[in-house]
Design an enzyme around this catalytic site. Structure first.
Site, PDB file in Angstrom:
ATOM      1  N   ASP A  88       0.811  -1.222   0.000  1.00  0.00           N
ATOM      2  CA  ASP A  88       0.000   0.000   0.000  1.00  0.00           C
ATOM      3  C   ASP A  88       0.845   1.273   0.000  1.00  0.00           C
ATOM      4  O   ASP A  88       0.463   2.281   0.573  1.00  0.00           O
ATOM      5  CB  ASP A  88      -0.968   0.016   1.208  1.00  0.00           C
ATOM      6  CG  ASP A  88      -1.741  -1.272   1.321  1.00  0.00           C
ATOM      7  OD1 ASP A  88      -2.269  -1.721   0.293  1.00  0.00           O
ATOM      8  OD2 ASP A  88      -1.808  -1.847   2.424  1.00  0.00           O
ATOM      9  N   LYS A 123       1.990   2.007  -5.162  1.00  0.00           N
ATOM     10  CA  LYS A 123       2.661   1.460  -6.350  1.00  0.00           C
ATOM     11  C   LYS A 123       1.839   1.653  -7.614  1.00  0.00           C
ATOM     12  O   LYS A 123       2.384   1.911  -8.675  1.00  0.00           O
ATOM     13  CB  LYS A 123       2.917  -0.053  -6.176  1.00  0.00           C
ATOM     14  CG  LYS A 123       3.989  -0.366  -5.166  1.00  0.00           C
ATOM     15  CD  LYS A 123       4.235  -1.853  -5.089  1.00  0.00           C
ATOM     16  CE  LYS A 123       3.086  -2.638  -4.492  1.00  0.00           C
ATOM     17  NZ  LYS A 123       2.789  -2.360  -3.100  1.00  0.00           N
ATOM     18  N   GLY A 129      -4.042  -4.718  -4.285  1.00  0.00           N
ATOM     19  CA  GLY A 129      -5.064  -3.729  -4.596  1.00  0.00           C
ATOM     20  C   GLY A 129      -4.366  -2.480  -5.088  1.00  0.00           C
ATOM     21  O   GLY A 129      -3.740  -1.785  -4.314  1.00  0.00           O
ATOM     22  N   HIS A 130      -4.438  -2.251  -6.386  1.00  0.00           N
ATOM     23  CA  HIS A 130      -3.758  -1.089  -6.941  1.00  0.00           C
ATOM     24  C   HIS A 130      -4.793  -0.103  -7.483  1.00  0.00           C
ATOM     25  O   HIS A 130      -5.601  -0.447  -8.330  1.00  0.00           O
ATOM     26  CB  HIS A 130      -2.782  -1.521  -8.050  1.00  0.00           C
ATOM     27  CG  HIS A 130      -1.617  -2.306  -7.512  1.00  0.00           C
ATOM     28  ND1 HIS A 130      -0.747  -2.996  -8.303  1.00  0.00           N
ATOM     29  CD2 HIS A 130      -1.192  -2.489  -6.254  1.00  0.00           C
ATOM     30  CE1 HIS A 130       0.174  -3.581  -7.537  1.00  0.00           C
ATOM     31  NE2 HIS A 130      -0.087  -3.294  -6.290  1.00  0.00           N
ATOM     32  N   GLN A 135       2.194  -6.217  -3.071  1.00  0.00           N
ATOM     33  CA  GLN A 135       2.463  -6.260  -1.626  1.00  0.00           C
ATOM     34  C   GLN A 135       3.727  -5.432  -1.315  1.00  0.00           C
ATOM     35  O   GLN A 135       4.021  -4.503  -2.039  1.00  0.00           O
ATOM     36  CB  GLN A 135       2.594  -7.691  -1.095  1.00  0.00           C
ATOM     37  CG  GLN A 135       1.291  -8.473  -1.080  1.00  0.00           C
ATOM     38  CD  GLN A 135       0.934  -9.054  -2.433  1.00  0.00           C
ATOM     39  OE1 GLN A 135       1.756  -9.697  -3.068  1.00  0.00           O
ATOM     40  NE2 GLN A 135      -0.268  -8.854  -2.870  1.00  0.00           N
TER      41      GLN A 135
HETATM   42  P1  IMP Z   1      -2.276 -13.007   2.064  1.00  0.00           P
HETATM   43  O1  IMP Z   1      -1.345 -12.433   1.035  1.00  0.00           O
HETATM   44  O2  IMP Z   1      -3.722 -12.838   1.692  1.00  0.00           O
HETATM   45  O3  IMP Z   1      -1.920 -14.409   2.449  1.00  0.00           O
HETATM   46  O4  IMP Z   1      -2.098 -12.141   3.401  1.00  0.00           O
HETATM   47  C1  IMP Z   1      -0.926 -12.186   4.190  1.00  0.00           C
HETATM   48  C2  IMP Z   1      -0.579 -10.816   4.758  1.00  0.00           C
HETATM   49  O5  IMP Z   1      -0.231  -9.941   3.694  1.00  0.00           O
HETATM   50  C3  IMP Z   1      -1.727 -10.139   5.500  1.00  0.00           C
HETATM   51  O6  IMP Z   1      -1.164  -9.376   6.563  1.00  0.00           O
HETATM   52  C4  IMP Z   1      -2.325  -9.190   4.460  1.00  0.00           C
HETATM   53  O7  IMP Z   1      -2.975  -8.089   5.060  1.00  0.00           O
HETATM   54  C5  IMP Z   1      -1.056  -8.759   3.740  1.00  0.00           C
HETATM   55  N1  IMP Z   1      -1.295  -8.356   2.359  1.00  0.00           N
HETATM   56  C6  IMP Z   1      -1.531  -9.157   1.301  1.00  0.00           C
HETATM   57  N2  IMP Z   1      -1.663  -8.439   0.179  1.00  0.00           N
HETATM   58  C7  IMP Z   1      -1.500  -7.154   0.528  1.00  0.00           C
HETATM   59  C8  IMP Z   1      -1.475  -5.929  -0.219  1.00  0.00           C
HETATM   60  O8  IMP Z   1      -1.622  -5.878  -1.453  1.00  0.00           O
HETATM   61  N3  IMP Z   1      -1.248  -4.797   0.510  1.00  0.00           N
HETATM   62  C9  IMP Z   1      -1.030  -4.833   1.839  1.00  0.00           C
HETATM   63  N4  IMP Z   1      -1.034  -5.935   2.578  1.00  0.00           N
HETATM   64  C10 IMP Z   1      -1.252  -7.093   1.918  1.00  0.00           C
END
Ligand code: IMP
Length: 430
Positions: free
Chosen positions: A13, A16, A40-41, A224
């Site tokens: 977040d 990007k 989420g972009h 991420q």
């Molecule tokens: P997962 O990727 O859904 O397995 O989540 C694992 C961790 O990564 C959690 O803390 C999510 O909140 C975090 N996370 C996954 N994708 C994003 C992203 O695009 N932005 C911020 N945090 C993310």
């Protein structure tokens, strides 16, 4: 020709989407190399908001090739929902402007089930995942039982893959109190979507190598953030992929020597979604203010993001690991109006000073940040398009960040609008 990798240098977040969109104007090809629709972009173009999860941000521009590499875990149903949503906004997507790696593993409904079941069973120690099935899908990839895009082209192969997959999942589900998989239903679902998906399937590694030879500019779009990296992040509170720049190579099939510039996206303060350590987290009015001014709510899950001061220790660490050549500093305008700002310059744990975040969870839990205070500014920096439009205190803040993280600012973003960007170094320049 310099190809560019963009990675988030914090917990995701960082903004990007906007930077990738800005850079994609200069690129011919934009490739995602890890993660899935947990990303989420958000892009704002001429006031119109585009929300992307799985598709590379460059998809909204005409004449660009968007690529989903083998390092991504792909939910085909989520993909076509996103394609339909964008089509409704006037963005036409076809194999002319999107290709998907034949060797990308799929996310199936059973992965989402497992993600949810595990999180429910974990109670207070849950990871706080996005619930998209990312972790279980990567587990199956590494466990050599994933169904990959190319497997959908042959029913015999698909049957063999399903047998192997369900031999693992059914006992697992039983242990978690869930029903076995309806094999016939899953098989039918996969065969139904197969022709649609296969229309986009390509040997991405080959196309990208040909593109590179032809002098095309390739932009690798990370998702991420570095602190969610499976190896170097705040394990186990991380995502299940490699979010560092090195993944751009193995996640697409273009060797590391083809990468000319690594751009780290860095937010002017820190946020995190989900559970896990966060040394500079603020549980007070300042944290509240950052969240409100920065609209810090998750794009995918709508969850409130945790907010805190800028942590130079962590960003120095992630920039080193990803070999960042320059950063894009985002959301500086969110800091407008603070009397004083704090930057974390080191940690203290049990009376001992640290210049990095140690790996041991027991030590991470005891981290006390060492802060340096800086004077804030009351003028607005929102929409600034040159250094001359920034107050002196804001420039001082940016310069101090560069010094502490040992990395220069290449781009400075001052609003979600793509043109509100100050360019210092063009990452694509040779
Ligand atoms: P997962 O990727 O859904 O397995 O989540 C694992 C961790 O990564 C959690 O803390 C999510 O909140 C975090 N996370 C996954 N994708 C994003 C992203 O695009 N932005 C911020 N945090 C993310």
């Amino acid at each position: 020709m310099a190809n560019v990798v963009v990675v988030g240098a914090q917990w995701g977040d960082e903004g990007k989407g906007k930077i990738v969109d800005w850079l994609s104007e200069r690129a011919d090809v934009i490739a995602r190399f890890q993660g899935g629709h947990n990303a989420g972009h958000t892009l704002v173009i001429d006031g119109e908001v585009f929300k992307l999860s799985l598709l590379p941000s460059g998809i909204v521009r005409k004449g660009k090739m968007a690529v989903i590499g083998n390092g991504v875990v792909l939910d085909p149903w989520a993909l076509f929902t996103e394609i339909d949503k964008l089509a409704a906004q006037g963005v036409a997507i076809s194999p002319e402007n999107l290709m998907i790696a034949e060797n990308a593993p799929l996310i199936l409904p059973l992965h989402q089930d497992l993600d949810r079941l595990r999180e429910e069973a974990a109670g207070a120690s849950k990871i706080g995942t996005t619930g998209r099935g990312i972790g279980p899908a990567y587990e199956d990839k590494v466990g050599r039982r994933a169904i990959r895009v190319a497997d959908l082209g042959d029913e015999e192969t698909l049957d063999a893959r399903l047998d192997r997959l369900l031999a693992h999942h059914d006992p697992l589900r039983k242990g978690l109190g869930a029903e076995p998989i309806d094999r016939a239903e899953l098989r039918a679902k996969l065969l139904e979507i197969a022709p649609k998906l296969l229309a986009y399937a390509q040997p991405v590694w080959k196309v990208l190598n040909d593109d590179r030879r032809a002098g095309k500019r390739i932009l690798f779009e990370g998702a991420q953030g570095s602190l969610l990296d499976i190896d170097f992040g705040t394990y186990p509170y991380v995502t299940s992929s490699t979010t560092m720049s090195g993944m751009a190579s193995t996640g697409t099939g273009l060797g590391p020597s083809s990468i000319g510039f690594v751009l780290g996206i860095v937010k002017a303060y820190t946020t995190r979604v989900g559970s896990g350590p966060f040394p500079t987290e603020l549980d007070d009015a300042d944290g509240q203010r950052l969240g409100e001014r920065g609209h810090e709510f998750g794009t995918v899950t709508g969850r409130k993001r945790r907010c805190g001061w800028f942590d130079a220790v962590l960003v120095r660490q992630t920039c080193a690991i990803s070999g960042v050549n320059g950063i894009a500093l985002t959301k500086l305008d969110v800091l407008d109006g603070f009397d004083t700002l704090k930057i974390c310059v080191g940690y203290e744990i049990d009376g001992k000073k640290y210049d990095h975040l140690p790996t041991a969870a027991a030590l991470q839990a005891k981290v006390t940040p060492i802060y340096e205070e800086m004077e804030g500014w009351h003028e607005s920096t929102q929409g600034a398009r040159s250094w001359a439009q920034l107050p002196a205190a804001a420039i001082k803040y940016v310069r101090r960040i560069e010094e502490l993280i040992q990395c220069p600012v290449a781009l400075l973003s001052t609003s979600p609008e793509r043109d509100d960007t100050i360019l210092v170094t063009d990452p694509f320049a040779d």
